[in-house]
Design an enzyme around this catalytic site. Structure first.
Site, PDB file in Angstrom:
ATOM      1  N   SER A   1       0.882  -1.040  -0.093  1.00  0.00           N
ATOM      2  CA  SER A   1       0.107  -0.010   0.011  1.00  0.00           C
ATOM      3  C   SER A   1       0.983   1.299   0.142  1.00  0.00           C
ATOM      4  O   SER A   1       1.731   1.323  -0.835  1.00  0.00           O
ATOM      5  CB  SER A   1      -0.959  -0.093   1.203  1.00  0.00           C
ATOM      6  OG  SER A   1      -1.962   0.904   1.249  1.00  0.00           O
TER       7      SER A   1
ATOM      8  N   ASP B   1      -8.822  -4.354  -6.447  1.00  0.00           N
ATOM      9  CA  ASP B   1      -8.225  -3.419  -5.294  1.00  0.00           C
ATOM     10  C   ASP B   1      -8.334  -1.978  -5.566  1.00  0.00           C
ATOM     11  O   ASP B   1      -7.586  -1.650  -6.417  1.00  0.00           O
ATOM     12  CB  ASP B   1      -6.924  -4.133  -4.919  1.00  0.00           C
ATOM     13  CG  ASP B   1      -6.401  -3.261  -3.489  1.00  0.00           C
ATOM     14  OD1 ASP B   1      -6.926  -2.238  -3.207  1.00  0.00           O
ATOM     15  OD2 ASP B   1      -5.267  -3.578  -3.117  1.00  0.00           O
TER      16      ASP B   1
ATOM     17  N   HIS C   1      -7.873  -5.456  -0.059  1.00  0.00           N
ATOM     18  CA  HIS C   1      -6.622  -4.985  -0.073  1.00  0.00           C
ATOM     19  C   HIS C   1      -5.600  -5.475   0.906  1.00  0.00           C
ATOM     20  O   HIS C   1      -4.263  -4.769   1.218  1.00  0.00           O
ATOM     21  CB  HIS C   1      -6.869  -3.409   0.308  1.00  0.00           C
ATOM     22  CG  HIS C   1      -5.641  -2.398   0.170  1.00  0.00           C
ATOM     23  ND1 HIS C   1      -4.742  -2.298  -0.911  1.00  0.00           N
ATOM     24  CD2 HIS C   1      -4.931  -1.491   1.202  1.00  0.00           C
ATOM     25  CE1 HIS C   1      -3.760  -1.412  -0.642  1.00  0.00           C
ATOM     26  NE2 HIS C   1      -3.828  -1.205   0.484  1.00  0.00           N
TER      27      HIS C   1
END
Length: 442
Positions: free
Chosen positions: A270, A333, A384
């Protein structure tokens, strides 16, 4: 007792190859079907892996095979014929680096009553053992702290710098297995309030990381650059910005092992993958990975669920510098589609011929994409989740998403609830993400 020779096994992953218009490197999709959201269980269709690029010899073990193939596994040829279909040795290495990133989450302290609140729970010598990686073959040499340059209140007068990851180096035994001295840098994803806000500072700004050659055409997302370059002088744990900490320690390690073959591997999830991209670019731009003889140390970035980091100029410069990037993404995602949902690498050229005037302001992904296609569900945190990414690759036939206690998203919610500050900017950002998720699903 004789060592059994290594034989790559057929992979049970169903792969589809796509060629993006703006990138010659293939995107490989690992398709997953029959998801049951009530138990977060996923089954995967099957196929076979063809003969690898360089097949192991009959007497070759898994370790010696990796030692011979490590440059290709690290992307020296942009993973040509290794991602389509997915090579079993590359899959193992992706999982291994994913576990190093997962260790950042497991070691991050979100207990407001702890003395190490918003820092690492453990000391450098014990952290990998404490998170269940005592046999990983690496030793942590430095912790890394990042400071978002955002002026909002913080709890209890604490400093703004937060523990973001660590640097580790392979042991002598691991060097024999890997075929080189691997230096790894890992970054966790977004957890704290200032990090969430930094994530939504979606404006491009010149990186200007090399003071001698500013390169104004190389632009990156301002929030990520803020995390990378800002400094908090009040923090007792860190000395300098995230960037200064990283470059200082990496320079020390490169000098210490200058007589050995070295690789630099940067991995993140991320927001952490954005910092990984910036670091990989920064090292190469400054030439820190080049010795006196002109020999370059390979730099490889493993990005898990990462967003776009910069514009097309940033992408092209990373390609020129030879920074190798493998992006592992779930096609469901939404974070991997940010920023630049509309203005991205697919909208720079009209009809494949005419470059549009705003092309320099378009965000662009860097590197080769390995796309996992797994579950559509109401909870965006699951699509995610790093553990889900790694679990799917580790056991593609059946993925069971489990948590040790409360998951990280709920921990983050508890964290926000404990803060006595105006959360309107965060709520506004959350609404934007919710709208985006809904639009992507339609």
């Amino acid at each position: 007792m004789a060592t059994r020779p290594f034989k790559p096994k057929p992979s049970p992953l169903r792969l589809h190859t796509f060629l993006p218009r703006s990138n010659k490197a293939p995107m490989v999709r690992l398709a997953v079907t029959d998801f049951n959201p009530s138990v977060c269980l996923q089954s995967v269709a099957t196929t076979s892996v063809v003969t690898p690029v360089v097949a192991p010899t009959k007497s070759e073990t898994c370790s010696t095979y990796l030692a011979r193939m490590w440059r290709e596994i690290q992307g020296s040829d942009d993973w040509e014929r290794l991602v389509d279909p997915l090579h079993p040795l590359l899959r193992k290495e992706i999982i291994r680096y994913g576990e190093f990133v997962a260790a950042c989450y497991k070691a991050f302290d979100l207990d407001p009553n702890s003395k190490r609140y918003l820092n690492c729970k453990y000391g450098k010598r014990n952290v990998l053992r404490e998170v269940g990686m005592h046999n990983c073959g690496y030793q942590v040499t430095k912790y890394i702290y990042a400071t978002p340059d955002i002026n909002i209140p913080t709890q209890n007068g604490a400093c703004c710098a937060r523990w973001i990851g660590y640097i580790a180096v392979a042991s002598d035994d691991e060097v024999r297995r890997l075929g080189r001295r691997d230096i790894i840098v890992t970054f966790r994803g977004t957890v704290t309030n200032t990090e969430w806000i930094a994530n939504f500072m979606s404006s491009l700004t010149p990186a200007r990381l090399d003071p001698h050659v500013p390169r104004p055409d190389v632009k990156v997302e301002s929030g990520f650059l803020s995390l990378y370059t800002s400094d908090d002088s009040t923090c007792k744990f860190s000395n300098g910005s995230c960037r200064e900490q990283l470059l200082s320690e990496l320079s020390r390690l490169i000098n210490e092992y200058k007589d050995e073959e070295i690789s630099i591997t940067v991995a993140g999830h991320s927001m952490g993958s954005s910092l990984a991209m910036l670091l990989g670019y920064d090292i190469a731009e400054l030439g820190l990975n080049t010795d006196e003889s002109g020999q370059e140390i390979p730099i490889t970035v493993f990005s898990f669920g990462g967003p776009r980091v910069g514009n097309s100029g940033f992408k092209e410069r990373c390609d020129e510098l030879g920074v190798k990037v493998l992006r592992i993404v779930n096609v469901n995602d939404p974070i991997t589609k940010l920023p630049g949902v509309l203005f991205n690498e697919n909208f720079r050229v009209l009809g494949g011929i005419y470059e549009l005037p705003w092309s320099c302001s378009c965000y662009a992904h860097v590197g080769v994409e390995l796309a996992l296609d797994f579950f559509e569900m109401q909870n965006p945190s699951c699509v995610h989740d790093l553990e889900t990414y790694v679990s799917l690759l580790r056991c593609p036939k059946m993925v069971q998403v489990q948590r040790d206690g409360i998951d990280l998203v709920n921990k983050a919610k508890e964290f926000f609830a404990a803060q006595k500050l105006d959360l309107w900017p965060l709520q506004h950002a959350a609404r934007k993400v919710g709208t985006l998720v809904q639009s992507l699903r339609t």
